[in-house]
Design a protein around this motif. Structure first.
Motif, PDB file in Angstrom:
ATOM      1  N   MET A   1      -0.605  64.758  35.833  1.00  0.00           N
ATOM      2  CA  MET A   1       0.767  65.217  35.899  1.00  0.00           C
ATOM      3  C   MET A   1       1.652  64.133  36.501  1.00  0.00           C
ATOM      4  N   GLU A   2       2.811  64.029  35.964  1.00  0.00           N
ATOM      5  CA  GLU A   2       3.831  63.113  36.470  1.00  0.00           C
ATOM      6  C   GLU A   2       4.924  63.936  37.144  1.00  0.00           C
ATOM      7  N   LYS A   3       5.728  63.269  37.942  1.00  0.00           N
ATOM      8  CA  LYS A   3       6.847  63.934  38.595  1.00  0.00           C
ATOM      9  C   LYS A   3       8.144  63.268  38.185  1.00  0.00           C
ATOM     10  N   VAL A   4       9.197  64.069  38.072  1.00  0.00           N
ATOM     11  CA  VAL A   4      10.542  63.570  37.807  1.00  0.00           C
ATOM     12  C   VAL A   4      11.501  64.239  38.783  1.00  0.00           C
ATOM     13  N   CYS A   5      12.671  63.658  38.913  1.00  0.00           N
ATOM     14  CA  CYS A   5      13.709  64.244  39.766  1.00  0.00           C
ATOM     15  C   CYS A   5      14.860  64.709  38.877  1.00  0.00           C
ATOM     16  N   VAL A   6      15.116  66.013  38.903  1.00  0.00           N
ATOM     17  CA  VAL A   6      16.216  66.606  38.144  1.00  0.00           C
ATOM     18  C   VAL A   6      17.399  66.758  39.094  1.00  0.00           C
ATOM     19  N   VAL A   7      18.570  66.295  38.654  1.00  0.00           N
ATOM     20  CA  VAL A   7      19.774  66.348  39.477  1.00  0.00           C
ATOM     21  C   VAL A   7      20.745  67.357  38.872  1.00  0.00           C
ATOM     22  N   THR A   8      21.195  68.308  39.701  1.00  0.00           N
ATOM     23  CA  THR A   8      22.192  69.280  39.253  1.00  0.00           C
ATOM     24  C   THR A   8      23.451  69.155  40.099  1.00  0.00           C
ATOM     25  N   VAL A   9      24.576  69.588  39.509  1.00  0.00           N
ATOM     26  CA  VAL A   9      25.863  69.531  40.191  1.00  0.00           C
ATOM     27  C   VAL A   9      26.518  70.905  40.101  1.00  0.00           C
ATOM     28  N   ASP A  10      26.879  71.470  41.252  1.00  0.00           N
ATOM     29  CA  ASP A  10      27.662  72.709  41.295  1.00  0.00           C
ATOM     30  C   ASP A  10      29.092  72.345  41.661  1.00  0.00           C
ATOM     31  N   THR A  11      30.053  72.959  40.977  1.00  0.00           N
ATOM     32  CA  THR A  11      31.462  72.666  41.215  1.00  0.00           C
ATOM     33  C   THR A  11      32.140  73.871  41.848  1.00  0.00           C
ATOM     34  N   ARG A  12      32.817  73.648  42.982  1.00  0.00           N
ATOM     35  CA  ARG A  12      33.670  74.670  43.606  1.00  0.00           C
ATOM     36  C   ARG A  12      35.090  74.128  43.615  1.00  0.00           C
ATOM     37  N   ARG A  13      36.023  74.901  43.024  1.00  0.00           N
ATOM     38  CA  ARG A  13      37.398  74.422  42.926  1.00  0.00           C
ATOM     39  C   ARG A  13      38.353  75.345  43.681  1.00  0.00           C
ATOM     40  N   PHE A  14      39.294  74.739  44.375  1.00  0.00           N
ATOM     41  CA  PHE A  14      40.343  75.450  45.097  1.00  0.00           C
ATOM     42  C   PHE A  14      41.678  74.897  44.611  1.00  0.00           C
ATOM     43  N   PHE A  15      42.351  75.671  43.764  1.00  0.00           N
ATOM     44  CA  PHE A  15      43.600  75.215  43.164  1.00  0.00           C
ATOM     45  C   PHE A  15      44.789  75.422  44.103  1.00  0.00           C
ATOM     46  N   ASP A  16      45.883  74.752  43.783  1.00  0.00           N
ATOM     47  CA  ASP A  16      47.149  74.966  44.485  1.00  0.00           C
ATOM     48  C   ASP A  16      47.719  76.323  44.041  1.00  0.00           C
ATOM     49  N   GLU A  17      48.842  76.731  44.630  1.00  0.00           N
ATOM     50  CA  GLU A  17      49.438  78.040  44.315  1.00  0.00           C
ATOM     51  C   GLU A  17      49.734  78.209  42.821  1.00  0.00           C
ATOM     52  N   CYS A  18      50.218  77.173  42.185  1.00  0.00           N
ATOM     53  CA  CYS A  18      50.589  77.252  40.766  1.00  0.00           C
ATOM     54  C   CYS A  18      49.433  76.913  39.827  1.00  0.00           C
ATOM     55  N   GLN A  19      48.306  76.582  40.382  1.00  0.00           N
ATOM     56  CA  GLN A  19      47.091  76.230  39.644  1.00  0.00           C
ATOM     57  C   GLN A  19      47.327  75.078  38.662  1.00  0.00           C
ATOM     58  N   LYS A  20      48.021  74.056  39.143  1.00  0.00           N
ATOM     59  CA  LYS A  20      48.300  72.886  38.320  1.00  0.00           C
ATOM     60  C   LYS A  20      47.409  71.698  38.650  1.00  0.00           C
ATOM     61  N   SER A  21      46.620  71.806  39.680  1.00  0.00           N
ATOM     62  CA  SER A  21      45.771  70.681  40.088  1.00  0.00           C
ATOM     63  C   SER A  21      44.772  70.314  38.998  1.00  0.00           C
ATOM     64  N   TYR A  22      44.513  69.018  38.894  1.00  0.00           N
ATOM     65  CA  TYR A  22      43.482  68.537  37.969  1.00  0.00           C
ATOM     66  C   TYR A  22      42.179  68.439  38.750  1.00  0.00           C
ATOM     67  N   LEU A  23      41.278  69.389  38.505  1.00  0.00           N
ATOM     68  CA  LEU A  23      39.989  69.457  39.194  1.00  0.00           C
ATOM     69  C   LEU A  23      38.900  69.659  38.149  1.00  0.00           C
ATOM     70  N   PRO A  24      38.324  68.577  37.638  1.00  0.00           N
ATOM     71  CA  PRO A  24      37.345  68.705  36.559  1.00  0.00           C
ATOM     72  C   PRO A  24      36.065  69.419  36.981  1.00  0.00           C
ATOM     73  N   ILE A  25      35.457  70.098  36.019  1.00  0.00           N
ATOM     74  CA  ILE A  25      34.157  70.747  36.217  1.00  0.00           C
ATOM     75  C   ILE A  25      33.094  69.781  35.705  1.00  0.00           C
ATOM     76  N   MET A  26      32.060  69.572  36.494  1.00  0.00           N
ATOM     77  CA  MET A  26      30.961  68.699  36.090  1.00  0.00           C
ATOM     78  C   MET A  26      29.938  69.500  35.284  1.00  0.00           C
ATOM     79  N   HIS A  27      29.209  68.817  34.427  1.00  0.00           N
ATOM     80  CA  HIS A  27      28.084  69.452  33.744  1.00  0.00           C
ATOM     81  C   HIS A  27      27.056  69.853  34.799  1.00  0.00           C
ATOM     82  N   LYS A  28      26.400  70.974  34.603  1.00  0.00           N
ATOM     83  CA  LYS A  28      25.430  71.481  35.575  1.00  0.00           C
ATOM     84  C   LYS A  28      24.271  70.497  35.784  1.00  0.00           C
ATOM     85  N   VAL A  29      23.707  69.989  34.705  1.00  0.00           N
ATOM     86  CA  VAL A  29      22.605  69.030  34.824  1.00  0.00           C
ATOM     87  C   VAL A  29      23.189  67.630  34.708  1.00  0.00           C
TER      88      VAL A  29
END
Length: 99
Positions: free
Chosen positions: A1-29
């Protein structure tokens, strides 16, 4: 058996009042790497070298609402125009694979 490292990214976004901020969502993997060192190098290269002015490393690992960010690494992006903020939680998983 071999081993690999899987990297995941979770995105939490907090927008401004008007929700105009540019806050990209990353792919999960983000990717699969030979080992954790290669995975961390790829993450740091992506967040700190490819986008020098957009992402910062989050040392306190607490989000805007005071909730803990329980990840191996956390980067933030703040929209300088509107004030929204995004947190990108990075997790590294060592997985066994059969060759």
């Amino acid at each position: 058996m071999e081993k690999v490292c899987v990297v995941t990214v979770d995105t939490r976004r907090f927008f401004d009042e008007c929700q105009k901020s540019y806050l990209p969502i990353m792919h999960k993997v983000f990717g699969v790497y030979i080992d954790r060192d290669k995975a961390q190098s790829a993450i740091w290269e992506y967040f700190r070298e490819d986008f020098k002015e957009e992402f910062e490393y989050c040392l306190d690992k607490i989000d805007k609402d005071g909730k803990a960010l329980v990840y191996d690494d956390v980067f933030t992006r703040t929209d300088k125009t509107y004030g929204g903020i995004a947190y990108y939680g990075i997790s590294y998983y060592i997985e066994n694979i059969e060759v």
